[in-house]
Write a protein that holds these residues in place. Sequence first.
Motif, PDB file in Angstrom:
ATOM      1  N   GLY A   7       0.930  -1.226  -0.004  1.00 23.18           N
ATOM      2  CA  GLY A   7      -0.004   0.164   0.035  1.00 23.18           C
ATOM      3  C   GLY A   7       0.942   1.222   0.057  1.00 23.18           C
ATOM      4  O   GLY A   7       2.200   1.334   0.387  1.00 23.18           O
ATOM      5  N   THR A   8       0.209   2.278  -0.516  1.00 21.51           N
ATOM      6  CA  THR A   8       0.785   3.673  -0.284  1.00 21.51           C
ATOM      7  C   THR A   8       0.009   4.522   0.426  1.00 21.51           C
ATOM      8  O   THR A   8      -1.153   4.629   0.435  1.00 21.51           O
ATOM      9  CB  THR A   8       0.904   4.256  -1.865  1.00 21.51           C
ATOM     10  OG1 THR A   8       1.626   3.398  -2.539  1.00 21.51           O
ATOM     11  CG2 THR A   8       1.521   5.545  -1.814  1.00 21.51           C
ATOM     12  N   VAL A  19      -4.933   5.590   2.103  1.00 19.58           N
ATOM     13  CA  VAL A  19      -4.233   4.417   1.639  1.00 19.58           C
ATOM     14  C   VAL A  19      -4.596   3.844   0.214  1.00 19.58           C
ATOM     15  O   VAL A  19      -5.936   4.053   0.339  1.00 19.58           O
ATOM     16  CB  VAL A  19      -3.976   3.359   2.815  1.00 19.58           C
ATOM     17  CG1 VAL A  19      -3.357   3.831   3.962  1.00 19.58           C
ATOM     18  CG2 VAL A  19      -5.166   2.770   3.385  1.00 19.58           C
ATOM     19  N   ARG A  20      -3.600   3.439  -0.642  1.00 16.50           N
ATOM     20  CA  ARG A  20      -4.312   3.009  -1.969  1.00 16.50           C
ATOM     21  C   ARG A  20      -3.337   1.756  -2.117  1.00 16.50           C
ATOM     22  O   ARG A  20      -2.171   1.504  -1.858  1.00 16.50           O
ATOM     23  CB  ARG A  20      -3.706   4.028  -2.991  1.00 16.50           C
ATOM     24  CG  ARG A  20      -4.217   3.660  -4.335  1.00 16.50           C
ATOM     25  CD  ARG A  20      -4.134   4.766  -5.307  1.00 16.50           C
ATOM     26  NE  ARG A  20      -5.222   5.829  -4.935  1.00 16.50           N
ATOM     27  CZ  ARG A  20      -5.076   6.894  -5.481  1.00 16.50           C
ATOM     28  NH1 ARG A  20      -4.082   7.519  -5.891  1.00 16.50           N
ATOM     29  NH2 ARG A  20      -6.218   7.652  -4.979  1.00 16.50           N
ATOM     30  N   ASN A 122      -5.190   0.199   9.102  1.00 19.02           N
ATOM     31  CA  ASN A 122      -6.356  -0.053   7.987  1.00 19.02           C
ATOM     32  C   ASN A 122      -5.635  -0.614   6.850  1.00 19.02           C
ATOM     33  O   ASN A 122      -5.807  -1.690   6.070  1.00 19.02           O
ATOM     34  CB  ASN A 122      -6.966   1.292   7.348  1.00 19.02           C
ATOM     35  CG  ASN A 122      -7.929   1.564   8.431  1.00 19.02           C
ATOM     36  OD1 ASN A 122      -8.131   1.323   9.504  1.00 19.02           O
ATOM     37  ND2 ASN A 122      -8.968   2.401   8.113  1.00 19.02           N
ATOM     38  N   ALA A 123      -4.264  -0.277   6.464  1.00 22.43           N
ATOM     39  CA  ALA A 123      -3.392  -0.842   5.644  1.00 22.43           C
ATOM     40  C   ALA A 123      -3.077  -2.263   5.535  1.00 22.43           C
ATOM     41  O   ALA A 123      -3.277  -3.049   4.831  1.00 22.43           O
ATOM     42  CB  ALA A 123      -1.979   0.048   5.119  1.00 22.43           C
ATOM     43  N   ALA A 153       5.201  -3.725   9.607  1.00 24.28           N
ATOM     44  CA  ALA A 153       5.920  -3.249   8.593  1.00 24.28           C
ATOM     45  C   ALA A 153       5.476  -1.719   7.992  1.00 24.28           C
ATOM     46  O   ALA A 153       6.197  -0.998   7.527  1.00 24.28           O
ATOM     47  CB  ALA A 153       5.600  -4.195   7.267  1.00 24.28           C
ATOM     48  N   TYR A 154       4.050  -1.594   8.002  1.00 28.69           N
ATOM     49  CA  TYR A 154       3.532  -0.338   7.813  1.00 28.69           C
ATOM     50  C   TYR A 154       3.968   0.716   8.737  1.00 28.69           C
ATOM     51  O   TYR A 154       4.606   2.072   8.326  1.00 28.69           O
ATOM     52  CB  TYR A 154       2.022  -0.231   7.556  1.00 28.69           C
ATOM     53  CG  TYR A 154       1.530  -0.814   6.320  1.00 28.69           C
ATOM     54  CD1 TYR A 154       1.779   0.045   5.068  1.00 28.69           C
ATOM     55  CD2 TYR A 154       1.155  -2.087   6.233  1.00 28.69           C
ATOM     56  CE1 TYR A 154       1.402  -0.573   3.994  1.00 28.69           C
ATOM     57  CE2 TYR A 154       0.594  -2.439   5.003  1.00 28.69           C
ATOM     58  CZ  TYR A 154       0.837  -1.489   3.695  1.00 28.69           C
ATOM     59  OH  TYR A 154       0.417  -2.077   2.601  1.00 28.69           O
TER      60      TYR A 154
END
Length: 170
Positions: A7-8, A19-20, A122-123, A153-154
């Motif tokens: 995700g970005t 987040v995308r 959320n990611a 990790a996020y």
Amino acid sequence: MPTDPTGTYLTLDDGRPAVRFSRTYGHPAYRVWQFVTDPGELAHWFPSHVEIELRSGGTIRFTGDANMPESTGRVLAVDAPRHLSFAWGGDELRFDLEAVTGDRTRLTLTDVLESPDTAARNAAGWEVCLAALDARADGGTGGTGPWKTYYRAYVEAGFPHGAPVPGQHT
């Protein structure tokens, strides 16, 4: 199972955090559209059971998630088979489909966040869900996935974090 974040984190033109994620599936757009709009398909990967009136202004109902209360949202836009967006809690979920070469379709999921501190949480959740969708699209079934590993990790990648995690005590 890989646990690298896909995700970005971004800020939309209107200033809202999001987040995308993007995935490409070996299916035509109408089939990927089924994955994101048909309650029977959503049951394989979406975190809640969904009942949806598939029209702008329609009601969308979320049930069956042990960590979240039942809720109702609103369908914001439908342009079959290219776009679906709806309100879920304080977030806005956007599903965009784009045909690529042959019978392949790119799905872009954008979760427009109510608050930046929900980004890592959320990611990580979408990573788990999308892994199940990936498996479904490949003809298999998905597991629950390593949410905590993705979350760490996020956080390490610098995504805003700190929001409570439903169903978990700190």
